[in-house]
Design a protein around this motif. Sequence first.
Motif, PDB file in Angstrom:
ATOM      1  N   MET A 187      53.572  49.949 106.455  1.00  0.00           N
ATOM      2  CA  MET A 187      54.237  48.979 105.591  1.00  0.00           C
ATOM      3  C   MET A 187      55.701  49.370 105.378  1.00  0.00           C
ATOM      4  O   MET A 187      56.602  48.520 105.407  1.00  0.00           O
ATOM      5  N   GLU A 188      55.968  50.665 105.183  1.00  0.00           N
ATOM      6  CA  GLU A 188      57.339  51.112 104.955  1.00  0.00           C
ATOM      7  C   GLU A 188      58.215  50.848 106.185  1.00  0.00           C
ATOM      8  O   GLU A 188      59.378  50.452 106.055  1.00  0.00           O
ATOM      9  N   ALA A 189      57.661  51.077 107.384  1.00  0.00           N
ATOM     10  CA  ALA A 189      58.420  50.801 108.609  1.00  0.00           C
ATOM     11  C   ALA A 189      58.734  49.314 108.723  1.00  0.00           C
ATOM     12  O   ALA A 189      59.860  48.918 109.069  1.00  0.00           O
ATOM     13  N   ALA A 190      57.735  48.463 108.439  1.00  0.00           N
ATOM     14  CA  ALA A 190      57.966  47.023 108.499  1.00  0.00           C
ATOM     15  C   ALA A 190      58.963  46.581 107.438  1.00  0.00           C
ATOM     16  O   ALA A 190      59.764  45.664 107.660  1.00  0.00           O
ATOM     17  N   TRP A 191      58.917  47.226 106.265  1.00  0.00           N
ATOM     18  CA  TRP A 191      59.872  46.908 105.200  1.00  0.00           C
ATOM     19  C   TRP A 191      61.298  47.214 105.671  1.00  0.00           C
ATOM     20  O   TRP A 191      62.207  46.405 105.477  1.00  0.00           O
ATOM     21  N   ALA A 192      61.486  48.378 106.286  1.00  0.00           N
ATOM     22  CA  ALA A 192      62.817  48.733 106.785  1.00  0.00           C
ATOM     23  C   ALA A 192      63.298  47.726 107.820  1.00  0.00           C
ATOM     24  O   ALA A 192      64.493  47.443 107.921  1.00  0.00           O
ATOM     25  N   ALA A 193      62.362  47.158 108.583  1.00  0.00           N
ATOM     26  CA  ALA A 193      62.716  46.169 109.596  1.00  0.00           C
ATOM     27  C   ALA A 193      62.910  44.775 109.018  1.00  0.00           C
ATOM     28  O   ALA A 193      63.360  43.876 109.727  1.00  0.00           O
ATOM     29  N   GLY A 194      62.538  44.579 107.745  1.00  0.00           N
ATOM     30  CA  GLY A 194      62.678  43.259 107.136  1.00  0.00           C
ATOM     31  C   GLY A 194      61.652  42.263 107.630  1.00  0.00           C
ATOM     32  O   GLY A 194      61.886  41.051 107.576  1.00  0.00           O
ATOM     33  N   ASP A 195      60.492  42.737 108.086  1.00  0.00           N
ATOM     34  CA  ASP A 195      59.456  41.879 108.654  1.00  0.00           C
ATOM     35  C   ASP A 195      58.340  41.690 107.627  1.00  0.00           C
ATOM     36  O   ASP A 195      57.458  42.552 107.477  1.00  0.00           O
ATOM     37  N   VAL A 196      58.363  40.568 106.918  1.00  0.00           N
ATOM     38  CA  VAL A 196      57.380  40.323 105.863  1.00  0.00           C
ATOM     39  C   VAL A 196      55.974  40.237 106.439  1.00  0.00           C
ATOM     40  O   VAL A 196      55.015  40.802 105.886  1.00  0.00           O
ATOM     41  N   ASP A 197      55.808  39.536 107.553  1.00  0.00           N
ATOM     42  CA  ASP A 197      54.476  39.389 108.147  1.00  0.00           C
ATOM     43  C   ASP A 197      53.889  40.732 108.535  1.00  0.00           C
ATOM     44  O   ASP A 197      52.685  40.973 108.355  1.00  0.00           O
ATOM     45  N   ALA A 198      54.710  41.628 109.079  1.00  0.00           N
ATOM     46  CA  ALA A 198      54.211  42.951 109.458  1.00  0.00           C
ATOM     47  C   ALA A 198      53.843  43.772 108.224  1.00  0.00           C
ATOM     48  O   ALA A 198      52.883  44.551 108.249  1.00  0.00           O
ATOM     49  N   CYS A 199      54.603  43.606 107.143  1.00  0.00           N
ATOM     50  CA  CYS A 199      54.234  44.276 105.890  1.00  0.00           C
ATOM     51  C   CYS A 199      52.862  43.808 105.417  1.00  0.00           C
ATOM     52  O   CYS A 199      52.004  44.620 105.035  1.00  0.00           O
ATOM     53  N   GLN A 222      67.191  46.484 106.799  1.00  0.00           N
ATOM     54  CA  GLN A 222      67.602  46.842 105.437  1.00  0.00           C
ATOM     55  C   GLN A 222      68.943  47.575 105.451  1.00  0.00           C
ATOM     56  O   GLN A 222      69.866  47.229 104.701  1.00  0.00           O
ATOM     57  N   ALA A 223      69.073  48.588 106.306  1.00  0.00           N
ATOM     58  CA  ALA A 223      70.327  49.331 106.384  1.00  0.00           C
ATOM     59  C   ALA A 223      71.459  48.450 106.913  1.00  0.00           C
ATOM     60  O   ALA A 223      72.594  48.527 106.429  1.00  0.00           O
ATOM     61  N   VAL A 224      71.171  47.603 107.895  1.00  0.00           N
ATOM     62  CA  VAL A 224      72.196  46.714 108.451  1.00  0.00           C
ATOM     63  C   VAL A 224      72.701  45.745 107.385  1.00  0.00           C
ATOM     64  O   VAL A 224      73.905  45.499 107.263  1.00  0.00           O
ATOM     65  N   THR A 225      71.771  45.185 106.598  1.00  0.00           N
ATOM     66  CA  THR A 225      72.177  44.245 105.548  1.00  0.00           C
ATOM     67  C   THR A 225      73.064  44.925 104.520  1.00  0.00           C
ATOM     68  O   THR A 225      74.093  44.372 104.092  1.00  0.00           O
ATOM     69  N   LEU A 226      72.681  46.127 104.103  1.00  0.00           N
ATOM     70  CA  LEU A 226      73.510  46.859 103.134  1.00  0.00           C
ATOM     71  C   LEU A 226      74.900  47.146 103.695  1.00  0.00           C
ATOM     72  O   LEU A 226      75.907  47.005 102.987  1.00  0.00           O
TER      73      LEU A 226
END
Length: 707
Positions: free
Chosen positions: A444-456, A622-626
């Motif tokens: 879930m944390e990896a998917a969160w970093a990727a911004g992928d809601v479905d994968a989370c 997440q990092a790219v957006t910031l």
Amino acid sequence: MTVTGSIGQRVTGTDDGSGGAGAVAAGPPVLYGREAELAAVSQLLWPAPEVPADGRVVCVAGGPGEGRSALLIRAARDFPGEAHVVGAPGRQVPWSGARALLAALAPSGAAGSRAARLARGPEGIAAALASLVPGRGPVLLCLDDFPLWDAHSRAAFTAHWRSPGPRPGARAAWLVASAPGRPLPVTGAAPLVRLPRLTRAGARALLDGASGGGTCPAVAERLLDEAAGHPGVLAEAVRRLPPEMLDGTVPAPGRLVDDGVLARVYAGLLGALPADGRRLLRVVAAVCAPAAGAPYRTEVGTALARARAQRVPVEALDGLVAAGLLDRRGDALAFTDPFLARAAGAAPAADRPSGDGGRPVRADGTAPPASPTAHERHRADRLGPPPVVRARSGVARGRALLTRGFAALAGGPVMDAHEAFTQAAKVLRDREPAEAADARFLAMEAAWAAGDVDACLAALDLAPAAGGTERAFAEGLRAALTVRPDQARTPLSRVVAVGAARDEPRLLLRAGSAALVLGDVAAAARLHGRALARARAEQRASLLPRILEHLAYAELRSGRYARAGHAAGEGLRAARATGQLNSAAHQHAVLALVASVTGDGPSVAEHAERALAIGRPHGLTQAVTLAEWALARAELGGGLAAQAAARLAPLVRPGPHGGHFALRMLAVPCFVEAAVASGRAAEARAATEEYALWAGCGLDRPAPAQL
């Protein structure tokens, strides 16, 4: 004019065993495309015909096959006086280099013997030269491969060149040459002539000379493109192609400049490196990715992590950088020569780290599994493995998947980590429930970093029968991700409360994540602070970057930017120390945003660039957006409202191609300000209406005031 010494008049094989630039036949070397460098050497050595040599020193740096030795011979031939070219003696005997040079000046007679006896230390070198040079007119002394000379001679000559004021033997000028990777002597203000790649015209002239002009146009263009102006590579590629391929009668292979060509050209340079340096250079080559129009590049942490995993000593890195083979700027590590990267990557098996004694080794340094016997294969087909073995094999496979996931989460594409953790959770679910739970959280944390809601959501759905705080965390996060904040508060609050009573860093980390989702940034900062203290006390260095990353986000959400910057700075150091490249990207993004608040434009640009360089290829949305948000804030502060609005518009747009789902609404106020200032009122109004709904959810305490 005479040319003497160990190089002689044939240049083939003198540039680190790679062949000279245009050395296509025996006899005097032919140089192509080096007119500017020859003119520079001439001008530096004798500015006008009437000006004699006066002890000046000129340095020449040329890589393998770039014509360094040929240039020295041509310069010696062009010198208006006596000239000698002397290469490195074959044996590293003390004072052998000095003796070779003095023998060239006085090949016979008592003067030469007396001078050789004098050649001890800088004073002795000066005295020996003074006894040989005066009365002979200006003399040019060309020393090739000088860093390969014996240490006694190098030290004495260098001290002689550095000595201030008039020196005995001042009518001798010096042309000192070396390949990259072998540092030239420091001679104060001695000028340096660097041999660059050939122009297209120079390379074409070399090709015509090397092939006798019989290369068909299509093959010629391919050779020129692939050799990229490197004279030695071009000459070696031509040498290896049979005539029927050069003239187009027989189709040429897919790649004309292949690993065999580069191995030949760079063999001398690589062979002169210490064994640990060669092995580390190959590791760096394996993890480097060539960017368009840029050298082979990677991050220092990634290279060091791979080296440690393959048991390659990392202490050689500073030496490779100092030698000019690698370029290190901050976290970035790059090859200065793309051909060297390819040559280093084509490692002979003997130099690769061995995984298991004499067993064969893969290219990545790991040992392949041993092949089963025929009897073992028959038994396995007939009976299958026993139940205990199947269970152990399943656990081993699950843990191997976890290891793969950790590697990708640390320094690879983040969705590769998500997939590995997801598979690990499935394999370990019935065998090691606690490890399976950790795998689900990490997926879930990896998917969160990727911004992928479905994968989370998919990661959370792996534990439908879970109980306790794990079930509460899954239910609460699932509700938050599907925009049901009222249903998220109770289960996530329970996770925060239970986690606050624990001292296990991973449980505190999970509780802090729940607090961040709830918008309880004070609790999130407190829980991550406790997790940090426990991880330090237990010396769990690998956890520190993740904890500090979460703590920095919590401090950002709290508006405590100085504390966020402190946590991110410490996290960046921890990420570098443990080789966690992706965590470093997150820390750079936080530091960029902090710098945008303090108005430090150069720091914004630097940290954002580093975050984007890692985040984009690894899918760290997440990092790219910031980082993009930080750049937009800096642009808005600098009066570039239109530019800031254009940068922010994709970040606040919903959908898979927008910004990170957890940061979209946080960036809306900045976008509205930029949009209004740049005449994009309709977009600003639409974003404000959506922000009003968000502010009403109560998940971001400053939102009502900002609205």
